[in-house]
Design an enzyme around this catalytic site. Sequence first.
Site, mmCIF file in Angstrom:
data_model
loop_
_atom_site.group_PDB
_atom_site.id
_atom_site.type_symbol
_atom_site.label_atom_id
_atom_site.label_comp_id
_atom_site.label_asym_id
_atom_site.label_seq_id
_atom_site.Cartn_x
_atom_site.Cartn_y
_atom_site.Cartn_z
ATOM 1 N N ASP A 188 0.794 -1.045 -0.035
ATOM 2 C CA ASP A 188 0.036 -0.126 -0.093
ATOM 3 C C ASP A 188 0.449 0.970 0.002
ATOM 4 O OD1 ASP A 188 -2.014 2.001 0.727
ATOM 5 O OD2 ASP A 188 -2.597 1.330 2.433
ATOM 6 N N GLN A 191 0.845 6.609 0.613
ATOM 7 C CA GLN A 191 1.298 7.748 2.307
ATOM 8 C C GLN A 191 3.176 7.688 1.467
ATOM 9 O OE1 GLN A 191 -0.246 9.675 3.335
ATOM 10 N NE2 GLN A 191 -1.990 8.207 3.714
ATOM 11 N N LYS A 214 -2.511 11.899 -3.278
ATOM 12 C CA LYS A 214 -2.127 12.391 -2.124
ATOM 13 C C LYS A 214 0.033 12.685 -2.537
ATOM 14 C CE LYS A 214 -4.824 8.926 0.390
ATOM 15 N NZ LYS A 214 -5.221 9.857 1.399
ATOM 16 N N CYS A 351 -9.192 6.335 9.825
ATOM 17 C CA CYS A 351 -9.992 4.380 8.754
ATOM 18 C C CYS A 351 -8.515 3.843 9.284
ATOM 19 C CB CYS A 351 -9.956 4.568 7.965
ATOM 20 S SG CYS A 351 -10.691 5.942 7.089
#
Length: 393
Positions: A188, A191, A214, A351
């Site tokens: 993932d 970020q 992002k 989240c």
Amino acid sequence: MYDVYAVREDFPVLKKVVYLDSTATTQTPIPAVEAMVEYFYKYAGNHGRGAHRLARETTNRYEDARETVAHFLNAEPSKTVFTKNTTEGINLVANSYPWEAGDHIVTTMLEHHSNLLPWLRLQKKGVNVTVVSPDRRGIIDPQVIENALTDRTKLIAVTHISNVFGSVQDVIRITKLAHRNEVKVLIDGAQSAGHIPVDLKTLGCDFFATAGHKGLLGPQGTGILYIRHPEVLESASVGGGTVSDVSGLTYMLEPSPACFEAGTPNIPGVIGLGRAVEYVEKIGVSEIEKHEAKLSREAAKRLSELEHVEVYGPENRAGTVPFNVKGLHAHDVALILDQTKKICIRSGHHCAIPVTRFLEVESTARASFALYNTEEEVDILVNAVNSLKALVF
């Protein structure tokens, strides 16, 4: 080092607020917005569905964006699939892989719900899931992951940078140990892409999902899924644009990436994303990483020196600083900072409910930094949080 004040001119909203919520979404620079406006005003057509000039230009611009994004991540365009966000990319893998009852997945307590719920839902199909824990800094020991592997483990799903702690995981080591055990890895990268250098050839992962809105500075509704071996998946979504032939009761899918992009895509968003990635690339991700790390570590250090504040996460963090003000709910902290100083931070469980429970708190306030933030804004944040002690003591 780039001129942060020159960069800020491309983000008009920064003249109105102190924006410290870039972990949730970054602002989009003027050149990327202009690229989307140009699409609507000058050549709007559908992608891959026409011979006329507008359709051709639309398709070319869309595929140019794919080339730009793939080059930025050091990936092949044919393995670079556009999605609407990180969540859709992860779900695409979860719903398209040929799981069998008894298969096993290892993930972590650090994960955003988007990299946890798709795997937990597979338990309904008989897939077993192990969730390993980080240390108190939000760091996952790769050995803990390796110890959780079984002879039925098919996938390790792990965040690159925690959206709560700002902690950077050793995904290269995790990927190497996974492949040594013939296990695939999904990272993932929501970020990390755009915030730190991401080279998918170096990472060696099997899947990498990230968002356009992002660190890549693109618009919402855009995302990227890298699939190292597209043949291992059969997309759960099929329809227009995914097939090369349909005959009777059979059909033949197009090769990747078309087979994973059913229906009309977010054409203006992808074109804007391509321009945003060019913007990031021109500044230099390594320079952005240094700038964000400097700001976040200074903010964490100074906030932790306040007696009424508790800061979470490692010393060597990315651009995220989670904290709590003793005696105040995180939502109250965020509202007060917004109403008194026009400081925009996030509050809540982000989240990632298992993480807040791991910290034994209900929620945290979270300041997060991007390439356009300044040292003066760190001062404003710290001084504003310091003034909250009058409400506590």
